[in-house]
Scaffold this active site. Sequence first.
Site, PDB file in Angstrom:
ATOM      1  N   GLN A 178      -7.561   5.355  -2.377  1.00  0.00           N
ATOM      2  CA  GLN A 178      -7.000   5.753  -1.073  1.00  0.00           C
ATOM      3  C   GLN A 178      -8.039   6.894  -0.714  1.00  0.00           C
ATOM      4  OE1 GLN A 178      -5.003   4.720   0.979  1.00  0.00           O
ATOM      5  NE2 GLN A 178      -4.011   3.073  -0.141  1.00  0.00           N
ATOM      6  N   GLY A 199     -12.259  -2.464  -2.257  1.00  0.00           N
ATOM      7  CA  GLY A 199     -12.966  -2.538  -0.891  1.00  0.00           C
ATOM      8  C   GLY A 199     -12.440  -2.787   0.380  1.00  0.00           C
ATOM      9  N   CYS A 323       2.818  -3.262  -0.696  1.00  0.00           N
ATOM     10  CA  CYS A 323       3.551  -4.061  -1.979  1.00  0.00           C
ATOM     11  C   CYS A 323       5.016  -4.127  -1.933  1.00  0.00           C
ATOM     12  CB  CYS A 323       2.938  -3.864  -3.294  1.00  0.00           C
ATOM     13  SG  CYS A 323       1.197  -3.387  -3.208  1.00  0.00           S
TER      14      CYS A 323
END
Length: 377
Positions: A178, A199, A323
Site C-alpha cells: 500500500q 502491481g 478480502c
Amino acid sequence: MTIYMDNAATTKISKNILDEMMKILEIEYGNPSSIYSIAQSSKEKIENSRNKIAKSLKAKPKEIFFTSCGSESDNWAIKGIVNSYKEKGKHIITTKIEHHAVLHTTEFLEELGYDVTYLDVDEYGFINLEQLENSIREDTILISIMFANNEVGTIEPIKEIGKIAKKHNVIFHTDAVQAIGNVDINLLELDVDLMSFSGHKINGPKGIGVLYIKEGIKITPLIHGGAQEREKRSGTENTAYIVAMGMAFEDATKNIQEKNIYVNKLKERLIENLLQINGVYLNGPVENRLAGNVNISIDGIKASELLMFLDMEGICASSASACTAGSLEPSHVLLSMGKGEELSRNCLRLTLNNENTMEEVDKVSTEIKRIVGNLRK
Ligand code: PLP
C-alpha cells in the site's frame, strides 16, 4: 456513472500499460529461456523492467525478484527466511494489524512450531518501538511489519524499525504493497532486508508482484522448478505482466509529492463532510497517514447495507480490506486499535487517488449522508 473510491482494493489499469501488455501477449510470446530472437527480446524486456524498478527504489537490479502477487511476496519473504535461518531460532515478530497474507502465513508457521509475537498498536494503528525492541530475543529470526496499513492508512515508522532490527541483527521484512506510489521509498535510507509489492495497487494488472531481497540475504525458494529469477523463483516468466509492473512502478513513483498534495485535499474535504454526519468517527491517524485513505465507523449502520445502497448509486467503496468485505467479521485492524466490536464492524473505507475529483467527493458525501439518514429511520 461509476465513482470509484476503492483504490486500496485495486486500481484501474493504465491504458498505455494495457496496450503494451496486449502487444507482448500477441507478438512477443517467446519463452525468455529460449535462444531465438523473439525469446531473447522478451528476456531483454524483463531485465529492462527489473532495472526500472531497482532504479526507482535505489536498489540493485539483482535484488529485484518477480512474483505472482503481493501475497506471494509476503509468503516467500516469511517462509523463505525462517527456513533459511532456522539454525538461529524459531521466533518471529509481526503486528496484529498486518494483511492476512502475513497473518495467515505466521499462523501457519505457528502450527509448524514457530513462536510468533504479535505487537499491539495504539488507537491510531502505530506500533510501539519500545515494545518491539523488548520483544526481540536471542532466537528472533525475522521482524515483519507493514509499511502502511491497507485499512486505515497508518504509515509505520519503518526507518526506526529498521534501525532496531539492524542493531539486534534481525532480518526485517516490510509489506509495502500500500505504500508504494504513496510514500517516497529510498532503500539506501532504510535498513530493510525484504520488501513486498503488488502491481494492481499501482495501476498495473492483477497477478504480478515483486519481492526486493537485499544482497547477501539467504532465502529458500517458495516455488521450486526451473532456473528462472536466478534460481530463486521458478516458473516461466510472465513477460507482459513483468513489463507492466516496470511501467506501473515508474509511473507510480514519479511526482509523488505533487499527487499527494492533490489527493490530500480531496481526503480532507471528504473527512470534513463525513464528520458532519452524527455518529461518524474517523479511524486512523491524521498525521503519517496515506494520502488517499479515509476510514470511518458509523453508529448503528451496518457496513454491508451501506455498501449495497452506495453501489446502487454507482459508488464503489469497501468495509474492511477487500478480502474480508462482505463477511460479517469485524475488522481485525480496528479491533486491535481498541474500537470495539460494533464500530469495528460498522466501518466504511473510501480510498482516493489522483483520478478522483472534488465533485465526486461532494457527491459521495451527500449520498452517504442521505443513505445513513434513511437507514436510521
Ligand atoms: N499486502 C497488503 C497490505 C495489501 O493491501 C494486499 C492487497 O490487498 C496484499 C498484501 C496482497 O496483494 P495481492 O492482492 O497482490 O496478493
